[in-house]
Structures are given as C-alpha cells and as structure tokens.
Design a protein around this motif. Structure first.
Motif, PDB file in Angstrom:
ATOM      1  N   PHE A  87       0.841  -1.198   0.000  1.00  8.88           N
ATOM      2  CA  PHE A  87       0.000   0.000   0.000  1.00  8.88           C
ATOM      3  C   PHE A  87       0.875   1.246   0.000  1.00  8.88           C
ATOM      4  CE2 PHE A  87      -3.362  -2.814   1.439  1.00  8.88           C
ATOM      5  CZ  PHE A  87      -4.534  -2.193   1.015  1.00  8.88           C
ATOM      6  N   THR A  88       0.348   2.347  -0.542  1.00  5.76           N
ATOM      7  CA  THR A  88       1.015   3.635  -0.350  1.00  5.76           C
ATOM      8  C   THR A  88       0.841   4.033   1.109  1.00  5.76           C
ATOM      9  OG1 THR A  88      -1.033   4.716  -1.059  1.00  5.76           O
ATOM     10  CG2 THR A  88       0.691   4.464  -2.718  1.00  5.76           C
ATOM     11  N   ASP A  89       1.689   4.955   1.580  1.00  9.52           N
ATOM     12  CA  ASP A  89       1.655   5.312   3.009  1.00  9.52           C
ATOM     13  C   ASP A  89       0.344   5.979   3.411  1.00  9.52           C
ATOM     14  OD1 ASP A  89       2.134   7.684   1.676  1.00  9.52           O
ATOM     15  OD2 ASP A  89       3.925   8.227   2.807  1.00  9.52           O
ATOM     16  N   ASP A  90      -0.390   6.549   2.451  1.00  8.28           N
ATOM     17  CA  ASP A  90      -1.683   7.168   2.796  1.00  8.28           C
ATOM     18  C   ASP A  90      -2.859   6.214   2.584  1.00  8.28           C
ATOM     19  OD1 ASP A  90      -1.823   7.015   0.049  1.00  8.28           O
ATOM     20  OD2 ASP A  90      -2.462   9.088  -0.253  1.00  8.28           O
ATOM     21  N   GLY A  91      -2.556   4.980   2.141  1.00 10.17           N
ATOM     22  CA  GLY A  91      -3.608   3.985   1.955  1.00 10.17           C
ATOM     23  C   GLY A  91      -4.516   4.236   0.755  1.00 10.17           C
ATOM     24  N   SER A  92      -4.169   5.201  -0.108  1.00 10.88           N
ATOM     25  CA  SER A  92      -5.064   5.532  -1.225  1.00 10.88           C
ATOM     26  C   SER A  92      -4.904   4.568  -2.407  1.00 10.88           C
ATOM     27  CB  SER A  92      -4.805   6.963  -1.706  1.00 10.88           C
ATOM     28  OG  SER A  92      -3.519   7.069  -2.304  1.00 10.88           O
ATOM     29  N   HIS A  93      -3.739   3.960  -2.528  1.00  7.06           N
ATOM     30  CA  HIS A  93      -3.454   3.054  -3.642  1.00  7.06           C
ATOM     31  C   HIS A  93      -2.732   1.821  -3.116  1.00  7.06           C
ATOM     32  CE1 HIS A  93      -4.062   6.802  -5.827  1.00  7.06           C
ATOM     33  NE2 HIS A  93      -4.184   6.105  -6.944  1.00  7.06           N
ATOM     34  N   PHE A  94      -2.762   0.744  -3.891  1.00  7.64           N
ATOM     35  CA  PHE A  94      -1.868  -0.365  -3.609  1.00  7.64           C
ATOM     36  C   PHE A  94      -1.323  -0.888  -4.930  1.00  7.64           C
ATOM     37  CE2 PHE A  94      -6.214  -1.942  -3.657  1.00  7.64           C
ATOM     38  CZ  PHE A  94      -6.169  -3.072  -4.474  1.00  7.64           C
ATOM     39  N   VAL A  95      -0.181  -1.549  -4.838  1.00  7.13           N
ATOM     40  CA  VAL A  95       0.510  -2.038  -6.030  1.00  7.13           C
ATOM     41  C   VAL A  95       0.725  -3.527  -5.851  1.00  7.13           C
ATOM     42  CG1 VAL A  95       2.504  -1.714  -7.544  1.00  7.13           C
ATOM     43  CG2 VAL A  95       1.717   0.183  -6.122  1.00  7.13           C
TER      44      VAL A  95
END
Length: 433
Positions: A132-140
C-alpha cells in the motif's frame, strides 16, 4: 522485560525451518531476542501488523493466514481460511483493509466486518508481493507474469459489481517475474521500485505510471527497499550481495548498469546466499537484510559494515524493522476490537441486510466516533454566531438583524441541499441492480 525500556523499533523475522516458533522479535540495537510467536511457519512477503494489535502471516505452502494477538505470543488466536494458497499479504496502514494474493487473484477484505469486498483477477500468474502507499489511497501488486499493477483503492471497492475493476496503471516493462516491490512516501505522489529476475530494478512514478529509472545488475534481484529520504535504493541479489544505488547521482541516463563508484553506489558483502528481504530503520541509519543463508544481518548504512548477525534455523522468509506496537510488551493488554470471521466468498447470502452485490464500507470500528453531520455543524455554527450577535452592542442592532436573517437563509439552503442529497442517495440505494 526486566526493567528494560520498551524499544522504539524492533526486528520481526521468520524462517522456513524453525520447529519451535514462527516469528521472532529482536531488539534492533542490541540484537537480543525479546519474544517469539508460536505456531506454523510464515510464507515470504506475508508478515503484517494490523492496527498494532494483531500480527498476521500466511502459512507457508497452505491456504490460511495465521493470526496472533500481539501480546499473546504463546498461541495462535485464529486462522483465516482462504480459497487457495496465500502467496503474499499486507494490511493498509490504517488497518481498515487486508489484501492477500491467493494464487493469481488479489483478495481485499474489510477488517471491521470480515467482508470480502472484491477479488481482482488481472494477473495471469501468481502474485508475489502487494504494497500500500503510506496514505492507503493506492496499492501495487507484482506478479510472476512480469507485471506490476497500480490500483486505486476507492475505485476498486466502490465499483458496481457488474463492472470489472481496472488497474490505474499497468507497469509492464519487466521481462521476467517481479520478486519484490517498494512504495515510497508521499501517498499518490510516491515513487515505486520493482525488482525482478530480469536482473533489473525499475523506479516508477505512481501517479503517471511513467518509468523513471531502470538499472541493470549482473544478478537476479530478489528484494528491494529504500531509505525514508529516498537517497538510496537497496537491492538484494541472488548471489548474497546487497547493492546500494544512489538516487541522487549525477547520471541522467534513464537506463543504466550498476557500477560501484564514489557517488554512493556500493556493494554490501556478507550474505552467502540470496537476499530475500530488506528493511530500513525510521532514521535511515540501519539496514536489515534476511537471506537464504539462514541469517538476518543489521548493517550500518554510513560505514557499510555488518554490525550484527542474527542466526536462524532455516532460509529467512520475512525480516522487517517496525515501530514496536505498544501492546507487544504489555502481557495484560487486549485488542480494542476482536477480529471477526473473514468471509471466503464475495457477497454471500449471509450478509446482513443490503442488496446482493452492494458494497457498503463502514469506517473501521476503532475510528467510529460519532461524527457531526454537515447540517449539525451548520446549525451549531449558527447558534454560536447568533449568541454572539445577540450580545453584540455595536450600532443600532440593525446590522445584527440583517446578519441573523442571512444566517437563517443559509441554514434553509443547507437543509434543502441536505434533503436533495438524501433523496438522491435513497434513489441510488433503492435502484434495482
């Protein structure tokens, strides 16, 4: 703990050979063993902490996830059974969502209800890593199909179930399976690094999906991470070497081969077999590495020296530096909210209420404080302002009357907007699917 101060950061690691325990917790600075969690063995890239209260890891070669309450190391609390073998696992930073690779399908659960929100089947072969990105908005997600996919979290969970969710970007420049990936800081503006058996590490811009840098090594790269300031990438080789790559070097070439030089490109030598996991301390001074040579090493990044070697019983599958959760060393503490049963199927009939196929995401239970509605806030503001203006002694009170009238009008408008919003959402929710 014998009067010791609780460490700020701990090392948590797992290996494939240990019979007695699964996870071990070490003090980052002294290397002493603090705790161990019993039961099973952990699969690679599957160790995650949930809300600082639970430790989770996928069982090696099996179809379930092990769960420990973070302060009860003696026993497994529960097992989350999945539809197939779990290949990787991670929780969103806020602990609201849990994502797992089950073969080539990505499963996403809502933690507070245990509901399986979606199954993303866009990879053609097993998924090897999810971040996840650190802000939780996206994941890869990265896979054996050579692809890394960037997903927008809200785009994925708020979809009408008749549509197939599409990744925001498909990062398709690797020619062999992706072994690891790292998401930098800055949320949706982050840079993502991917490591591959094709002997390259590539750095991408998450927002555009653009390839920023591709570095070729002379060995397969099994793991990758970055220091918090993103000065360096650390790349773990299949030969046991760790390559430190300067991201601030003068070379403007997008594609280049790794060469150790005076610009900060260095090789850290010490492991005798492939380096499977890498992690950097919060202050950027220490690097942790786990290897199939059955050791975990702590490195001083400044001097490039290995300052500690922690022996394990088998090939190391997980090794991470993490902030020590408060409850880890409090034997009497309990999770604020228990974990519910996780569902194995999408939108089953046992879902309470709601139309079939309708996704309703609630805030995590630990974040459920009574929020004032917009309307309540407006009325609250209105009463505050009238209270002030009533006491106001300025002028003949004429401006006050005008002001109050304006505020009343504003509240009427807000009420109308609120009513329209309510009607609109009611229509949406009751619309036959």
């Amino acid at each position: 703990m014998g009067g010791m101060a609780t460490p700020l950061e701990v090392v948590v690691s797992a290996d494939a050979g240990s019979q007695l325990w699964n996870l071990t917790v070490f003090d980052l600075h002294s290397g002493s063993s603090l705790l161990s969690y019993r039961g099973g063995n952990s699969a690679a890239r599957s160790l995650t902490v949930l809300r600082g209260e639970f430790l989770l890891s996928a069982q090696l070669g099996k179809n379930y996830i092990n769960v420990w309450e973070i302060q009860r190391k003696d026993q497994l609390q529960q097992k989350i059974v999945c539809p197939g073998m779990v290949t990787c696992l991670t929780a969103s930073p806020d602990g609201v969502f849990l994502a797992a690779g089950v073969g080539e399908a990505l499963h996403l659960w809502e933690v507070s209800t245990g509901k399986l929100l979606c199954v993303l089947s866009r990879h053609y072969q097993d998924i090897t890593c999810i971040k996840f990105t650190d802000d939780g908005s996206h994941f890869v997600s990265g896979g054996k199909d050579n692809l890394a996919l960037v997903w927008n979290l809200w785009g994925v969970i708020q979809l009408d179930t008749s549509q197939t969710p599409e990744p925001r970007h498909v990062l398709s420049r690797h020619s062999l399976p992706i072994t690891d990936l790292h998401c930098g800081c800055m949320g949706a503006q982050a840079r993502v690094a991917t490591a591959s058996l094709d002997q390259t590490v590539k750095v991408w811009e998450l927002s555009s999906g653009e390839l920023l840098l591709s570095v070729l090594f002379d060995v397969e790269i099994m793991s990758v991470t970055c220091d918090p300031c993103e000065y360096f990438l650390f790349c773990g080789g299949s030969d046991g070497n760790i390559f430190q790559l300067s991201l601030c070097s003068q070379s403007l070439l997008r594609e280049r081969s790794f060469q150790s030089d005076s610009e900060g490109n260095q090789v850290l030598k010490g492991h005798g077999n492939m380096v499977t996991c890498l992690s950097v301390s919060m202050d950027g001074t220490l690097l942790l590495s786990g290897s199939h040579d059955e050791t975990v090493r702590v490195w001083d990044i400044q001097s490039k020296q290995s300052i500690r070697c922690l022996a394990h019983k088998g090939p190391v599958t997980n090794a991470v530096i993490m902030p020590a959760p408060a409850n880890m060393f409090l034997p009497d503490s309990r999770p604020a909210v228990p974990l519910l049963r996780f569902s194995r199927h999408l939108h089953t009939t046992e879902d309470e209420g709601g139309e079939a196929g309708e996704v309703c995401v609630r805030p995590a239970l630990h974040a459920q404080k009574e929020e004032e509605t917009y309307l309540q806030k407006a009325e609250h503001l209105y009463t505050l302002m009238t209270a002030v203006t009533d006491r106001s002694v300025c002028g003949d009170g004429e401006s006050t009357k005008v002001h109050v009238a304006e505020l009343k009008e504003e509240v009427q408008i807000l009420k109308k907007v609120n009513r329209e919003l309510y009607e609109f959402s009611s229509q949406l929710l009751t619309k036959p699917t």
